[in-house]
Structures are given as C-alpha cells and as structure tokens.
Design an enzyme around this catalytic site. Sequence first.
Site, PDB file in Angstrom:
ATOM      1  CE1 TYR A 126       2.724  -6.387  -5.507  1.00  0.00           C
ATOM      2  CE2 TYR A 126       1.583  -5.551  -7.430  1.00  0.00           C
ATOM      3  CZ  TYR A 126       1.814  -6.563  -6.524  1.00  0.00           C
ATOM      4  OH  TYR A 126       1.131  -7.748  -6.653  1.00  0.00           O
ATOM      5  CE  LYS A 178      -6.517  -8.594   7.308  1.00  0.00           C
ATOM      6  NZ  LYS A 178      -7.721  -9.445   7.510  1.00  0.00           N
ATOM      7  CG  ASP A 212     -10.053 -10.823   5.320  1.00  0.00           C
ATOM      8  OD1 ASP A 212     -10.073  -9.592   5.305  1.00  0.00           O
ATOM      9  OD2 ASP A 212     -10.041 -11.477   6.380  1.00  0.00           O
ATOM     10  CG  ASP A 236      -1.596  -7.462  -8.925  1.00  0.00           C
ATOM     11  OD1 ASP A 236      -2.208  -7.695  -9.990  1.00  0.00           O
ATOM     12  OD2 ASP A 236      -0.443  -7.875  -8.707  1.00  0.00           O
TER      13      ASP A 236
END
Length: 340
Positions: A126, A178, A212, A236
């Site tokens: 972002y 991740k 995930d 987010d």
Amino acid sequence: MADHMIPATLIEGDGIGPEITASVVEILSKVGAPFEWDHQSGGLGAIEKFGAPLPQPTLDSIRKTGLALKGPLTTPVGAGFKSVNVTMRQEFGLYANLRPTRTVVPGGRFDKVDLVVVRENIEGLYAAMEHYLPVGDDPKGLAYGAGFNSRAECARIVRFAFDYAVANGRKKVTLVHKANILKIFSGIFLEEGRKVAKEYEGRVAVEERIVDACAMQLVTDPWQYDVIVTTNLFGDILSDLTAGLVGGLGMAPGANIGPDAAIFEAVHGSAPDIAGKGVANPLAMLMAASMMLAYVGRQDLSTRVDQAIDRVIRIDGVRTRDLGGETGTAELTKALLAAL
C-alpha cells in the site's frame, strides 16, 4: 485519569458519515466524554469546499490536536484522488492499525469471539508505488506495483502488538506471513517478528501462521486466536474477515496510531446508497470513540459506553437493519442514551 477537556479533531465524513457522527457525538456528550471538538472536512465534502480531499486546515488541526475521530470518507474505485485514509497514515506516521473484533450480537454463527488484528499501516503493497509500462502499441499494457517492508518497521509493529497484549492481558500473539512464497518480502517480517518475540518470553506466547491458513482457521475456529499481527495488505484483508465473524463492518471499529497522533474511525465505507435514510448503524464509530476514550486515559467512560452497547444489543434486542433488525439510527441512539 484526566478530567480536563481534551482538544480533538472531528471529521464527520461522507455519505452516512454526518448521521453516524451526530449520533456518536450525542452519546459521548451524554457520558461526559472530555473532548473539545474542532470540526474539519475531508473527502468529497472537502473537495466541494476546499478543492482538495484532505485540505490544509484539516491537516493543521490533526497536527495540533494529535487526536481525531473520523467518519467514513469516499475514495473512488480505480480513478479520482488517492485514498484520504492512506494519505493520513503516511502524513502523520500512523504506523499501527488496531482492529478489535468482539461478538456483541448473540445468536450468530460465531459467539464469544474476542480477538484483535494489528496491521502495519504505512509500508507493504500500500505504499502506492504503482506504474504503467508499455506493451506493444499500448502505453498502459502492463500494470506494475511494488511495495517494501523495512526491518525497522516490521520490528516496530510486532513490538506494538506485544506491548498491546501485555497492557490488555492478552495471552498470545500470532505472526501472520507468507514467507513460504514471498521469502524476502514477507520473510523479513517473520525474521524481525521472531526477534521481538524473544523479548516477551514468559509473558506472552507466540505462534506463526501462513496467511492463507490463518484465513481458513478464522472461519472454522476463530477462538484459537488472540492478537494477530501482520503486514499491510494481509492485515487489511484479515481485519475485514474478522469483522464478518461478528456481524460485518457495522461492528468494526479501528484506530490508526503513531508516535505523535492517533485517528479513530469506523472502518466501513460511506454507504451513499443509504445516506439520508436514517437507517445507518453508528455502532462501529461509537466503538471507535470508546477506543479513543481508553486511549486518553478514560477507561471508565469507555467501559460505560461498551456496557451500554452490550445491553442495547444483547438484552434489549435493539438492532439496525444490517444486524437483522428494523431500528433506525435515531431510535438506536435513543436506546443507547437511555442505557447510559
């Protein structure tokens, strides 16, 4: 415990913003909140008045007060001006986004959920480093986006999460990443998180989850989580997911916190389709105001607001349309005032 008046910036926002802001300000007045409001503009309303979505008077006010309560601001999808929220976070160094999730409405799929998402707020994907690159005859044939995570910022947000856990009696912090695929970009967060976690051994437990897997577990067994800390994009997404566990964004408050300023907000959108109809749910913004009270040392008033919300929703069954009821904004406001 401070009894003096505290200057604070108030931005009512777009769409349903004025309606829910008026409700919250009335309730805060009833409970004796010590805020002295400086009313300022942002979003579409500010463009009409000042020609900019985040005008200089608003920036100056927040810089002066160091404290703000903000209604939802409209950001056009795919065009128009840069997100006002992103701009505020970068302008004031609001590196920590705090999103508590607590079951208030009983009888849903998930009861007794009580967890917190801590999201890094100014780095990651972002950072708005986006460009078009030409492909053949198309000058915009490829969209390119880049982000960055620094060691210092990763350590700072993880330390914020652990300090929050200690201060609020939380037992566990989960580092969500991740790093199995994004070995450098996400790996740096996990590396720094592990280092910081060692400083809290014996006080707060730590675990790690791939993002995930975390998302899947949140919708199958959310009770295993306590405090989740992660990078900007993941935070987010996961914070909206956790809001869905307890009734949606109408029950989702948020705080953006930095060294010199803190901005509290309802994290949902401006909902222009229902603006002016008197059906908007003010609870997310009211919960954010409750967080704001706790932030300035008035936990006593914060507790009173939270207890009023619980009584009205749980016991009295007064609920707006998004929560399965038929009550309007004004009626819910009256019920909350009576509960106080």
